[in-house]
Design a protein around this motif. Structure first.
Motif, PDB file in Angstrom:
ATOM      1  N   ARG A  71       0.505  -1.626   0.147  1.00  0.00           N
ATOM      2  CA  ARG A  71      -0.071   0.137   0.421  1.00  0.00           C
ATOM      3  C   ARG A  71       0.988   1.395   0.270  1.00  0.00           C
ATOM      4  O   ARG A  71       1.929   1.348   0.445  1.00  0.00           O
ATOM      5  CB  ARG A  71      -0.908   0.060   1.289  1.00  0.00           C
ATOM      6  CG  ARG A  71      -1.747  -0.709   1.297  1.00  0.00           C
ATOM      7  CD  ARG A  71      -2.638  -0.845   2.873  1.00  0.00           C
ATOM      8  NE  ARG A  71      -3.232   0.579   2.551  1.00  0.00           N
ATOM      9  CZ  ARG A  71      -3.597   1.683   3.444  1.00  0.00           C
ATOM     10  NH1 ARG A  71      -3.679   1.005   4.928  1.00  0.00           N
ATOM     11  NH2 ARG A  71      -4.383   2.534   3.708  1.00  0.00           N
ATOM     12  N   VAL A  73       0.994   4.131   2.073  1.00  0.00           N
ATOM     13  CA  VAL A  73       0.681   4.827   3.391  1.00  0.00           C
ATOM     14  C   VAL A  73       0.473   6.147   2.926  1.00  0.00           C
ATOM     15  O   VAL A  73       1.907   6.627   3.127  1.00  0.00           O
ATOM     16  CB  VAL A  73       1.332   3.912   4.190  1.00  0.00           C
ATOM     17  CG1 VAL A  73      -0.013   4.858   5.756  1.00  0.00           C
ATOM     18  CG2 VAL A  73       0.686   2.576   4.706  1.00  0.00           C
ATOM     19  N   ASP A 112      -3.884   8.171   6.380  1.00  0.00           N
ATOM     20  CA  ASP A 112      -3.987   6.613   6.724  1.00  0.00           C
ATOM     21  C   ASP A 112      -3.425   6.350   7.673  1.00  0.00           C
ATOM     22  O   ASP A 112      -4.135   5.779   8.086  1.00  0.00           O
ATOM     23  CB  ASP A 112      -3.446   5.625   5.594  1.00  0.00           C
ATOM     24  CG  ASP A 112      -3.830   5.794   3.814  1.00  0.00           C
ATOM     25  OD1 ASP A 112      -5.214   5.951   3.791  1.00  0.00           O
ATOM     26  OD2 ASP A 112      -2.769   6.267   3.082  1.00  0.00           O
ATOM     27  N   ARG A 113      -2.180   7.318   7.997  1.00  0.00           N
ATOM     28  CA  ARG A 113      -1.948   6.710   9.517  1.00  0.00           C
ATOM     29  C   ARG A 113      -1.768   7.722  10.069  1.00  0.00           C
ATOM     30  O   ARG A 113      -1.045   8.806   9.604  1.00  0.00           O
ATOM     31  CB  ARG A 113      -0.379   5.583   9.221  1.00  0.00           C
ATOM     32  CG  ARG A 113       0.626   5.234  10.240  1.00  0.00           C
ATOM     33  CD  ARG A 113      -0.511   4.117  11.458  1.00  0.00           C
ATOM     34  NE  ARG A 113      -1.104   3.552  10.411  1.00  0.00           N
ATOM     35  CZ  ARG A 113       0.445   2.242  10.039  1.00  0.00           C
ATOM     36  NH1 ARG A 113       1.484   2.838  10.460  1.00  0.00           N
ATOM     37  NH2 ARG A 113      -0.253   1.449   9.848  1.00  0.00           N
ATOM     38  N   LYS A 157       5.710   3.865   6.702  1.00  0.00           N
ATOM     39  CA  LYS A 157       5.888   3.752   5.122  1.00  0.00           C
ATOM     40  C   LYS A 157       6.513   2.479   4.846  1.00  0.00           C
ATOM     41  O   LYS A 157       5.632   2.162   4.020  1.00  0.00           O
ATOM     42  CB  LYS A 157       6.632   4.798   4.868  1.00  0.00           C
ATOM     43  CG  LYS A 157       6.215   6.227   4.798  1.00  0.00           C
ATOM     44  CD  LYS A 157       5.584   6.726   3.227  1.00  0.00           C
ATOM     45  CE  LYS A 157       4.696   8.735   3.614  1.00  0.00           C
ATOM     46  NZ  LYS A 157       4.089   8.596   2.444  1.00  0.00           N
TER      47      LYS A 157
END
Length: 232
Positions: A71, A73, A112-113, A157
């Protein structure tokens, strides 16, 4: 379109929903069944013998997938001054303090994070109702509240995956893409299952890891022999 549908049907006909597969066999079938036009995510569902309504049965943690998640991220960081600069240099996608608070409060969560330095938590605390339901509230237990923001950004990441048991006692997590080779997916799954096993809470009694299922985004689910998913 007809050929694609026929191929998908043929692959799915090979899958027995009631059978428990060894991990390597299940991965091969999941990869074959991932026939969508995009690179499907390989997903794991782990049923645990816990009741997360009780504090001593909550399961939460983070695992660094050895082969990454596949992904892209996006990482948001709450930090000021030198720590903000460190986060940007490490590759954070958005960094800020009060300005980032206002952006998130407006309903725009473009990451996302979420990571925060400890001194920023009184500020980030105002976002609990927004970040909490998304599973994105920074927490020191999973390394997202930390003075070492650069390391946290690089981990996010590089394939760090947070996991948290849901109300029904299930953990869901993506462990790679269908385009990954089978060995890479297997290593990622074993890393996740191992981390969940190590995160066994004090209140868990009896059989902890009860069921494991594997699927791709659009594919059928396969039951996994638990022993085959445990690290040797």
């Amino acid at each position: 379109m007809a050929k694609s549908g026929k191929r998908t049907a043929e692959v799915r006909s090979e899958i027995d929903r009631n059978k428990f597969y060894g991990l390597s066999d299940a991965i091969e079938l999941v990869k074959k069944a991932a026939t969508a036009k995009f690179d499907e995510t390989v997903e794991v569902a782990i049923n645990l013998g816990v009741d997360p309504r009780h504090a001593d049965q909550m399961v939460r943690g983070v695992v660094q997938l050895p082969n990454g998640s596949g992904r892209n991220v996006r990482v948001g960081v709450f930090a000021r001054d030198a720590k903000a600069d460190e986060a940007r240099e490490a590759g954070a996608d958005i960094v800020g303090a009060e300005d980032l608070l206002e952006i998130v409060q407006s309903g725009k969560v473009d990451f996302d994070r979420c990571i925060a330095t400890p001194d920023m938590m009184p500020l980030v605390g105002h976002l609990g109702k927004i970040l909490g339901p998304r599973g994105m509230m920074p927490n020191p237990k999973v390394g997202t509240v930390t003075p070492d923001v650069a390391a946290a950004v690089k981990a996010a990441k590089g394939g760090a995956v947070e996991f948290r048991v849901e109300k029904a006692g299930i953990i869901h997590a993506g462990v790679g893409k269908a385009s990954f080779d089978a060995k890479a997916i297997e290593e990622n799954i074993k890393a996740l299952v191992g981390a969940v096993q190590k995160a066994r809470p004090s209140g868990a009694k009896g059989n902890y890891i009860q069921k494991i299922a594997l699927s791709s985004t659009m594919g059928p689910g396969l039951k996994i022999e638990t022993a085959s998913a445990l690290e040797a």
